[in-house]
Design an enzyme around this catalytic site. Structure first.
Site, short mmCIF file in Angstrom:
data_model
loop_
_atom_site.label_atom_id
_atom_site.label_comp_id
_atom_site.label_asym_id
_atom_site.label_seq_id
_atom_site.Cartn_x
_atom_site.Cartn_y
_atom_site.Cartn_z
N ASP A 56 0.81 -1.23 0.00
CA ASP A 56 0.00 0.00 0.00
C ASP A 56 0.84 1.28 0.00
O ASP A 56 0.33 2.35 0.34
CB ASP A 56 -0.97 0.00 1.18
N GLU A 57 2.10 1.17 -0.38
CA GLU A 57 2.96 2.36 -0.40
C GLU A 57 3.85 2.36 -1.65
O GLU A 57 4.34 1.31 -2.05
CB GLU A 57 3.91 2.35 0.80
#
Lengths: 85, 401
Positions: B100-101
């Protein structure tokens, strides 16, 4: 409450421009009209690409899937109860 | 300029988006129906005191109205892959940092960071009905910190002349590489924030912490030299672990899990044409104590039977089955690239044909379509958790269940 299933179902769907849009499905001899496709995603199991959808008839949420290897639709889960979309 | 894109409560947001009934409610995503912990939770749940890492019983105690949702890893990996792929349509300079990054180098773009953030946020919301926060700064460290400031759905741009004031507003623990132990040590030295770190001086920090002292000093000055790394870095090891469902599993059951984990390691080695010499076994008990031991083979291998034999020996040397084994992990290291070793000169069977047949069946019908019969005794099968090192492609990609 979410009920997990894995039942083969018959689905009416539109295949257009590389996209699948489920429109209705038969469950327990009832025709469930899909009012909205809430979410769609894709999974892979070997060479089998499985399209998954969460859909709603504005009453319940259903998770259905379509296998590109077997051309079979499945009803995977139902979240029953009132829903205002 | 670098941007850090960080999805907001990623797994919980995807669940909310895919089930409108959950929208705005306190929800927690858990790993499985059985004994498990909160993987992540929605912002509504966070406001009511639910935290990542709580057991589901603890979470329900602090928030009785909490809805527990069993996570669907493949849904999250799909959404993540699509988002990361979309970012590469804007610029090829994208480093996928975790599920998620991502870090994005904005230097080659013709538009300003604010427009970039607007375009990306709009696309993600339109396509996946979830939000993200974007931080922009002169380096990865500042961009990452900036992405946390206005969460959820935030945007924060830190200019060069704002860096010092900006980092001084964070606790020491917010800095990369400073955990609670190091923070405590620094506190004991009279260092409580980045201003104190700078005042302490580079030389004195280097005296105490060696090379790490320079790193700490540079971070306290807002300097971080590593750029967004889009290149695939070579891996040093391949490892898998599995948490057992059973309480007090028998030795035979542990062997079954060891075989499964060895096969997972071997399968990844075979797929990515790697072989290794060192096998490390980790055993963790229910009381969270753990033991680990490694053994280096006199030959390179990618084969399950070699990895399993070595880990079995290690298990018999170090494990105490009476202590309620909770987790088993096997790692293959000392890797050699572009080499797949199925057998050694002492093997009598034609292992190469066997592994090739198994791999081609599994490639067509899915992982574990064909596997060892004793693996069927395991209540848990396949990779069930997304590791922090997960990547959407390459050796760090795992088709989680």
């Amino acid at each position: 409450m979410i009920i997990t299933l894995d039942e083969k179902i018959s689905v009416g769907a539109i295949f257009e421009g590389g996209r699948i849009k489920p429109v209705w499905f038969l469950y327990k001899h009832m025709k469930v009209i899909i009012k909205q496709v809430c979410y769609r995603w894709k999974e892979r199991e070997g060479e089998n690409i499985i399209y998954k959808f969460t859909v709603t008839d504005n009453k319940s949420i259903y998770e259905i899937s379509y296998s590109t290897m077997t051309y079979q639709w499945y009803l995977l889960a139902i979240d029953e109860g009132s829903l205002q979309c | 300029m670098l941007a850090c894109l960080d999805m907001d409560a990623f797994f919980a947001s995807v669940e909310e988006a895919s089930n409108p009934k959950l929208k705005g409610k306190p929800i927690a995503v858990i790993g499985a129906k059985e004994r498990t912990v909160v993987t992540t939770c929605s912002y509504a749940a966070r406001r009511l005191g639910v935290k990542t890492g709580m057991s589901k019983f603890e979470a329900l105690k602090v928030c009785p109205q909490l809805t527990l949702v069993v996570g669907n890893n493949r849904k999250y990996t799909y959404v993540s892959k699509e988002i990361m792929q979309y970012l590469t349509t804007i610029t090829p300079d994208v480093e996928v940092y975790s599920i998620d990054e991502a870090f994005i180098n904005l230097d080659s773009l013709d538009f300003d960071p604010e427009s970039f953030a607007y375009i990306v946020k709009t696309h993600i919301y339109k396509k996946f009905k979830i939000t993200c926060s974007i931080g922009v700064g002169p380096n990865k460290f500042i961009a990452k910190l900036a992405s946390t400031v206005f969460k959820p759905d935030g945007y924060c741009f830190i200019k060069d002349n704002e860096i010092i004031n900006f980092i001084d507003s964070f606790e020491l623990k917010a800095l990369w590489g400073i955990g609670s132990r190091l923070a405590k040590k620094l506190n004991n030295m009279g260092i409580f924030n980045t201003a104190d770190l700078r005042a302490y001086g580079k030389e004195k920090l280097c005296k105490v912490f060696g090379k790490n002292g320079e790193y700490l000093y540079k971070m306290a000055c807002g300097v971080y030299e590593e750029l967004a790394n889009k290149k695939k870095t070579s891996v040093k090891s391949i490892g898998h672990s599995m948490t057992l469902l059973e309480n007090n599993p028998s030795v035979d059951r542990c062997y079954n899990y060891l075989l499964q984990v060895s096969e997972m390691v071997s399968n990844r080695a075979r797929t990515h044409k790697l072989s290794g010499k060192t096998i490390c076994l980790c055993v963790r008990y229910a009381n969270f104590e753990g033991v680990a031991k490694r053994y280096t083979l006199p030959f390179f291998t990618s084969a399950t039977h070699h990895i399993y034999d070595a880990s079995l020996d290690l298990f018999n040397q170090i494990a105490t089955p009476e202590k309620n084994i909770r987790q088993l992990g096997v790692t293959l290291s000392g890797l050699l690239e572009k080499t797949v070793m199925y057998s050694n000169i002492f093997d009598r069977k034609n292992w190469k044909s066997i592994y090739k047949a198994v791999d081609s069946i599994n490639k067509k019908f899915g992982s574990s379509a064909i596997t060892y019969a004793s693996v069927l005794n395991c209540e848990r099968r396949g990779a069930l958790t997304i590791s922090p090192a997960w990547k959407p492609s390459g050796i760090r990609y795992i088709n989680v269940k």
